[in-house]
Design a protein around this motif. Structure first.
Motif, PDB file in Angstrom:
ATOM      1  N   THR A 194       5.241   6.202  -1.562  1.00 34.29           N
ATOM      2  CA  THR A 194       6.048   6.428  -0.377  1.00 34.29           C
ATOM      3  C   THR A 194       7.495   6.079  -0.715  1.00 34.29           C
ATOM      4  N   LYS A 195       8.426   6.852  -0.202  1.00 37.68           N
ATOM      5  CA  LYS A 195       9.839   6.606  -0.471  1.00 37.68           C
ATOM      6  C   LYS A 195      10.476   5.722   0.592  1.00 37.68           C
ATOM      7  N   SER A 196      10.098   5.922   1.852  1.00 37.55           N
ATOM      8  CA  SER A 196      10.661   5.110   2.927  1.00 37.55           C
ATOM      9  C   SER A 196       9.670   5.043   4.083  1.00 37.55           C
TER      10      SER A 196
ATOM     11  N   SER B   5      20.503   6.062   1.653  1.00 37.48           N
ATOM     12  CA  SER B   5      21.476   7.149   1.465  1.00 37.48           C
ATOM     13  C   SER B   5      20.974   8.257   0.547  1.00 37.48           C
ATOM     14  N   ASP B   6      19.783   8.114  -0.038  1.00 29.86           N
ATOM     15  CA  ASP B   6      19.229   9.154  -0.916  1.00 29.86           C
ATOM     16  C   ASP B   6      18.763  10.364  -0.127  1.00 29.86           C
ATOM     17  N   SER B   7      18.951  11.535  -0.719  1.00 30.48           N
ATOM     18  CA  SER B   7      18.401  12.762  -0.131  1.00 30.48           C
ATOM     19  C   SER B   7      16.968  12.921  -0.610  1.00 30.48           C
ATOM     20  N   TRP B   8      16.151  13.551   0.221  1.00 32.18           N
ATOM     21  CA  TRP B   8      14.757  13.754  -0.161  1.00 32.18           C
ATOM     22  C   TRP B   8      14.259  15.045   0.458  1.00 32.18           C
TER      23      TRP B   8
ATOM     24  N   TYR C 248       0.829  -1.207   0.000  1.00 28.90           N
ATOM     25  CA  TYR C 248       0.000   0.000   0.000  1.00 28.90           C
ATOM     26  C   TYR C 248       0.864   1.259   0.000  1.00 28.90           C
ATOM     27  N   LEU C 249       1.909   1.269   0.835  1.00 28.78           N
ATOM     28  CA  LEU C 249       2.786   2.434   0.902  1.00 28.78           C
ATOM     29  C   LEU C 249       3.497   2.667  -0.429  1.00 28.78           C
TER      30      LEU C 249
ATOM     31  N   GLU D 140      12.114  -1.258   8.677  1.00 24.62           N
ATOM     32  CA  GLU D 140      12.758  -0.206   7.897  1.00 24.62           C
ATOM     33  C   GLU D 140      12.685  -0.656   6.451  1.00 24.62           C
ATOM     34  N   SER D 141      11.984   0.111   5.641  1.00 19.82           N
ATOM     35  CA  SER D 141      11.763  -0.304   4.266  1.00 19.82           C
ATOM     36  C   SER D 141      11.902   0.894   3.330  1.00 19.82           C
ATOM     37  N   TYR D 142      12.514   0.673   2.195  1.00 24.01           N
ATOM     38  CA  TYR D 142      12.673   1.701   1.160  1.00 24.01           C
ATOM     39  C   TYR D 142      12.018   1.194  -0.101  1.00 24.01           C
ATOM     40  N   MET D 143      11.339   2.074  -0.800  1.00 22.57           N
ATOM     41  CA  MET D 143      10.601   1.675  -1.987  1.00 22.57           C
ATOM     42  C   MET D 143      10.668   2.756  -3.054  1.00 22.57           C
ATOM     43  N   ASN D 144      10.172   2.453  -4.239  1.00 24.82           N
ATOM     44  CA  ASN D 144      10.133   3.390  -5.363  1.00 24.82           C
ATOM     45  C   ASN D 144      11.518   3.946  -5.677  1.00 24.82           C
TER      46      ASN D 144
END
Length: 115
Positions: free
Chosen positions: A72-74, A95-98, A66-67, A86-90
């Motif tokens: 959603t980015k994280s 380490s990415d800036s947002w 769903y996220l 802790e999950s990162y998506m898309n």
């Protein structure tokens, strides 16, 4: 009722409803671990698993799907300071800036309220 009187009434109602005679049965179920703070000079952060907390592991993947669907980015869940999820998506990584403008307003309001 005037707006100012209404505001005073709401504040008093909230204050009077916050008594020390509340039911503490909810807090009896909470793990009595102390709040964890990671070391300052380290990249190591302790974690806990969903099974250790007795959380429903079958519902994690639908939540993460769903996220991701909502762009959603994280996503992170901390429990007493320890990482549970802790999950990162898309195509986003740790380490990415947002750019997080709206979160900045929330952070400012929280810090101001604490001060």
């Amino acid at each position: 009722m005037k707006p100012k009187s209404l505001l005073v009434f709401i504040c008093l109602s909230l204050f009077l409803n916050c008594t020390s005679d509340t039911d503490n049965s909810v807090t009896d179920d909470i793990d009595n671990d102390e709040v964890y703070f990671p070391p300052i000079n380290s990249d190591i952060w302790e974690s806990k698993s969903l099974s250790e907390l007795g959380w429903n592991e079958n519902e994690l993947q639908p939540l993460l799907s769903y996220l991701e669907e909502k762009n959603t980015k994280s996503f992170i869940i901390l429990y007493n300071g320890k990482i549970v999820i802790e999950s990162y998506m898309n195509n986003h990584t740790a380490s990415d800036s947002w750019y997080w403008a709206s979160a900045g307003k929330t952070l400012t309001a929280t810090v101001t309220g604490i001060a």
